[in-house]
Write a protein that holds these residues in place. Structure first.
Motif, mmCIF file in Angstrom:
data_model
loop_
_atom_site.group_PDB
_atom_site.id
_atom_site.type_symbol
_atom_site.label_atom_id
_atom_site.label_comp_id
_atom_site.label_asym_id
_atom_site.label_seq_id
_atom_site.Cartn_x
_atom_site.Cartn_y
_atom_site.Cartn_z
ATOM 1 N N PRO A 1 0.811 -1.218 0.000
ATOM 2 C CA PRO A 1 0.000 0.000 0.000
ATOM 3 C C PRO A 1 0.846 1.272 0.000
ATOM 4 C CG PRO A 1 0.065 -0.932 2.199
ATOM 5 C CD PRO A 1 0.774 -1.908 1.304
ATOM 6 N N LEU A 2 2.165 1.107 0.098
ATOM 7 C CA LEU A 2 3.076 2.247 0.179
ATOM 8 C C LEU A 2 3.612 2.605 -1.203
ATOM 9 C CD1 LEU A 2 5.164 0.978 3.228
ATOM 10 C CD2 LEU A 2 3.325 2.683 3.306
ATOM 11 N N SER A 3 3.683 3.897 -1.504
ATOM 12 C CA SER A 3 4.359 4.334 -2.720
ATOM 13 C C SER A 3 5.830 4.610 -2.454
ATOM 14 C CB SER A 3 3.693 5.596 -3.285
ATOM 15 O OG SER A 3 3.730 6.656 -2.341
ATOM 16 N N ASP A 4 6.152 5.010 -1.226
ATOM 17 C CA ASP A 4 7.525 5.214 -0.774
ATOM 18 C C ASP A 4 7.753 4.316 0.437
ATOM 19 O OD1 ASP A 4 7.440 7.214 -2.642
ATOM 20 O OD2 ASP A 4 7.881 8.849 -1.260
ATOM 21 N N GLY A 5 8.859 3.614 0.467
ATOM 22 C CA GLY A 5 9.104 2.741 1.602
ATOM 23 C C GLY A 5 10.487 2.130 1.565
ATOM 24 N N TYR A 6 10.649 1.079 2.324
ATOM 25 C CA TYR A 6 11.947 0.423 2.515
ATOM 26 C C TYR A 6 11.788 -1.072 2.298
ATOM 27 C CZ TYR A 6 16.116 -1.213 5.072
ATOM 28 O OH TYR A 6 17.288 -1.829 5.443
ATOM 29 N N LEU A 7 12.728 -1.661 1.599
ATOM 30 C CA LEU A 7 12.741 -3.097 1.341
ATOM 31 C C LEU A 7 13.899 -3.752 2.075
ATOM 32 C CD1 LEU A 7 12.387 -2.913 -2.541
ATOM 33 C CD2 LEU A 7 10.556 -3.658 -0.992
ATOM 34 N N ARG A 8 13.654 -4.906 2.658
ATOM 35 C CA ARG A 8 14.721 -5.714 3.216
ATOM 36 C C ARG A 8 14.748 -7.017 2.418
ATOM 37 N NH1 ARG A 8 17.323 -5.840 8.143
ATOM 38 N NH2 ARG A 8 17.315 -3.596 7.809
ATOM 39 N N ILE A 9 15.816 -7.236 1.664
ATOM 40 C CA ILE A 9 15.983 -8.458 0.879
ATOM 41 C C ILE A 9 16.923 -9.375 1.659
ATOM 42 C CG2 ILE A 9 16.685 -9.438 -1.332
ATOM 43 C CD1 ILE A 9 16.327 -6.643 -2.557
ATOM 44 N N ILE A 10 16.433 -10.560 2.003
ATOM 45 C CA ILE A 10 17.170 -11.479 2.870
ATOM 46 C C ILE A 10 17.353 -12.820 2.163
ATOM 47 C CG2 ILE A 10 17.160 -12.674 5.098
ATOM 48 C CD1 ILE A 10 15.073 -10.495 5.992
ATOM 49 N N VAL A 11 18.553 -13.353 2.226
ATOM 50 C CA VAL A 11 18.810 -14.714 1.757
ATOM 51 C C VAL A 11 19.399 -15.480 2.926
ATOM 52 C CG1 VAL A 11 19.949 -16.196 0.073
ATOM 53 C CG2 VAL A 11 19.276 -13.869 -0.573
ATOM 54 N N THR A 12 18.697 -16.537 3.378
ATOM 55 C CA THR A 12 19.192 -17.356 4.476
ATOM 56 C C THR A 12 19.769 -18.659 3.933
ATOM 57 O OG1 THR A 12 17.225 -18.689 4.940
ATOM 58 C CG2 THR A 12 17.265 -16.449 5.827
ATOM 59 N N ARG A 13 20.552 -19.323 4.767
ATOM 60 C CA ARG A 13 21.104 -20.612 4.370
ATOM 61 C C ARG A 13 19.985 -21.642 4.193
ATOM 62 N NH1 ARG A 13 26.364 -21.245 2.796
ATOM 63 N NH2 ARG A 13 27.006 -20.010 4.600
ATOM 64 N N GLY A 14 18.868 -21.408 4.852
ATOM 65 C CA GLY A 14 17.736 -22.306 4.738
ATOM 66 C C GLY A 14 17.595 -23.244 5.924
ATOM 67 N N VAL A 15 16.648 -24.140 5.829
ATOM 68 C CA VAL A 15 16.339 -25.071 6.918
ATOM 69 C C VAL A 15 17.395 -26.165 7.007
ATOM 70 C CG1 VAL A 15 14.663 -26.787 7.732
ATOM 71 C CG2 VAL A 15 13.875 -24.610 6.768
ATOM 72 N N GLY A 16 17.841 -26.445 8.222
ATOM 73 C CA GLY A 16 18.805 -27.515 8.469
ATOM 74 C C GLY A 16 18.631 -28.047 9.876
ATOM 75 N N VAL A 17 19.387 -29.049 10.228
ATOM 76 C CA VAL A 17 19.293 -29.614 11.575
ATOM 77 C C VAL A 17 19.999 -28.686 12.556
ATOM 78 C CG1 VAL A 17 19.235 -31.952 10.639
ATOM 79 C CG2 VAL A 17 21.423 -30.968 11.362
ATOM 80 N N LEU A 18 19.743 -28.889 13.845
ATOM 81 C CA LEU A 18 20.446 -28.119 14.866
ATOM 82 C C LEU A 18 21.946 -28.393 14.782
ATOM 83 C CD1 LEU A 18 18.049 -28.580 17.920
ATOM 84 C CD2 LEU A 18 18.367 -26.510 16.545
ATOM 85 N N GLY A 19 22.719 -27.339 14.948
ATOM 86 C CA GLY A 19 24.165 -27.435 14.742
ATOM 87 C C GLY A 19 24.563 -26.497 13.621
ATOM 88 N N ILE A 20 25.777 -25.972 13.683
ATOM 89 C CA ILE A 20 26.157 -24.892 12.763
ATOM 90 C C ILE A 20 26.589 -25.368 11.383
ATOM 91 C CG2 ILE A 20 26.861 -23.425 14.692
ATOM 92 C CD1 ILE A 20 29.797 -23.983 13.870
ATOM 93 N N ASN A 21 26.726 -26.660 11.185
ATOM 94 C CA ASN A 21 27.213 -27.160 9.897
ATOM 95 C C ASN A 21 26.260 -26.761 8.769
ATOM 96 O OD1 ASN A 21 28.251 -28.544 7.722
ATOM 97 N ND2 ASN A 21 28.469 -30.494 8.801
ATOM 98 N N PRO A 22 26.704 -25.904 7.831
ATOM 99 C CA PRO A 22 25.799 -25.436 6.777
ATOM 100 C C PRO A 22 25.450 -26.485 5.734
ATOM 101 C CG PRO A 22 28.013 -24.598 6.395
ATOM 102 C CD PRO A 22 28.038 -25.286 7.728
ATOM 103 N N THR A 23 26.173 -27.593 5.706
ATOM 104 C CA THR A 23 25.884 -28.608 4.687
ATOM 105 C C THR A 23 24.554 -29.311 4.929
ATOM 106 O OG1 THR A 23 27.095 -30.331 5.894
ATOM 107 C CG2 THR A 23 28.339 -29.036 4.288
ATOM 108 N N THR A 24 23.979 -29.149 6.119
ATOM 109 C CA THR A 24 22.666 -29.753 6.384
ATOM 110 C C THR A 24 21.528 -28.930 5.792
ATOM 111 O OG1 THR A 24 22.235 -28.652 8.507
ATOM 112 C CG2 THR A 24 23.590 -30.653 8.547
#
Length: 290
Positions: free
Chosen positions: A85-108
């Motif tokens: 509904p806004l003609s003027d505003g702010y966009l936040r474009i986000i790219v996440t690693r996505g869904v994975g198991v608990l733990g920091i390993n990004p290969t999941t």
């Protein structure tokens, strides 16, 4: 609070109140992802290709594959703005690693996720923009490039948040971060410029500053308007003795600084700030038809 906010999540547009992501998304769990902030005016994203290029570079540095091409991202942005509904505003474009198991390993994480938010953003009040904000130099230091390069616009903003908390405790509007050598990096969510002896100066990105797009716009506008401008390594001494100081960023646009650690600027709003603010507004009008 979010009545006007709209979201685009992996191809679907919805009101912010209906937006959902998995609690197993590594962007949520670990800040594993990248983002861009983009302004739109008159229904048109301002300098979107530059933002998408920086988004791709941030993702490349993190070995994060964006599942959409630049053209597809631009189309998603256009669809979301049209649904807003806004003609003027702010966009936040986000790219996440996505869904994975608990733990920091990004290969999941098998499939990165793209989220775009369209809403309003006002970083300071009109009164603060008119009279200038007060800032302190934070004890929190900007991370060095060998730890986390400031040119990566990641989802982890704890460094800046800790500095902003210091500003809150001090009762001022902004904090300025130094790097490990005690040289000026940037503000908590914005680049910093000073004017000294008639020259516009800003720290290089290698000192811990984001390679800001508005920062680059201001440098280009300075040259076009006959204002001497260059990158320079700065220390607190330079800030305390500056003739004027201001902050720049997509969210911030241009904000004058009237005081740093209790030292008042000689001018606020300064002559260069006012000239460049007008030039920036003209640039926006020219490129978005305002």
């Amino acid at each position: 609070m979010f009545d006007q906010a709209r979201c685009w999540i992996d191809g679907s547009i919805m009101p912010a109140s209906e937006a959902k992501i998995s609690v197993f998304d590594h962007g949520f769990l670990y800040g594993d992802g990248v983002f861009e902030g983009v302004r739109f005016y008159n229904g048109k994203a301002f300098r979107l290709p530059l933002h998408l290029k920086r988004l791709q570079r941030s993702a490349q540095a993190l070995q994060l594959a964006i599942p959409l091409s630049a053209d597809e991202l631009a189309q998603a942005v256009a669809e979301l703005i049209a649904a807003s509904p806004l003609s003027d505003g702010y966009l936040r474009i986000i790219v996440t690693r996505g869904v994975g198991v608990l733990g920091i390993n990004p290969t999941t994480c098998q499939q990165p996720s793209v989220i775009i938010i369209a809403d309003q953003l006002q970083m300071v009040s009109d009164a603060q923009r008119a009279q200038g904000v007060r800032a302190i130099i934070a004890s929190t230091r900007r991370l060095t490039p060998d730890r986390l390069d400031s040119r990566i616009k990641s989802l982890n903003y704890l460094n800046a948040i800790l500095a902003r908390m210091e500003a809150n405790y001090a009762g001022v509007e902004e904090a300025i971060l130094l790097n490990d050598r005690g040289c000026v990096a940037e503000g908590t969510a914005d680049n910093l410029f000073i004017v000294s002896d008639g020259v516009l100066l800003t720290p290089p990105a290698t000192e811990g500053a984001l390679a800001g797009i508005t920062r680059q716009n201001v440098l280009e506008l300075a040259v076009a308007n006959g204002i001497p401008a260059r990158e320079a390594i700065l220390t607190p001494y330079d800030l305390y003795n500056a003739d004027e100081c201001f902050l720049t960023g997509t969210g911030a646009k241009l904000i004058p600084v009237r005081e740093i650690d209790g030292r008042k600027m000689a001018e606020c709003p300064g002559t260069y700030y006012q000239q460049l603010t007008q030039a920036f507004s003209t640039l926006i009008q020219q490129e978005t038809g305002g």
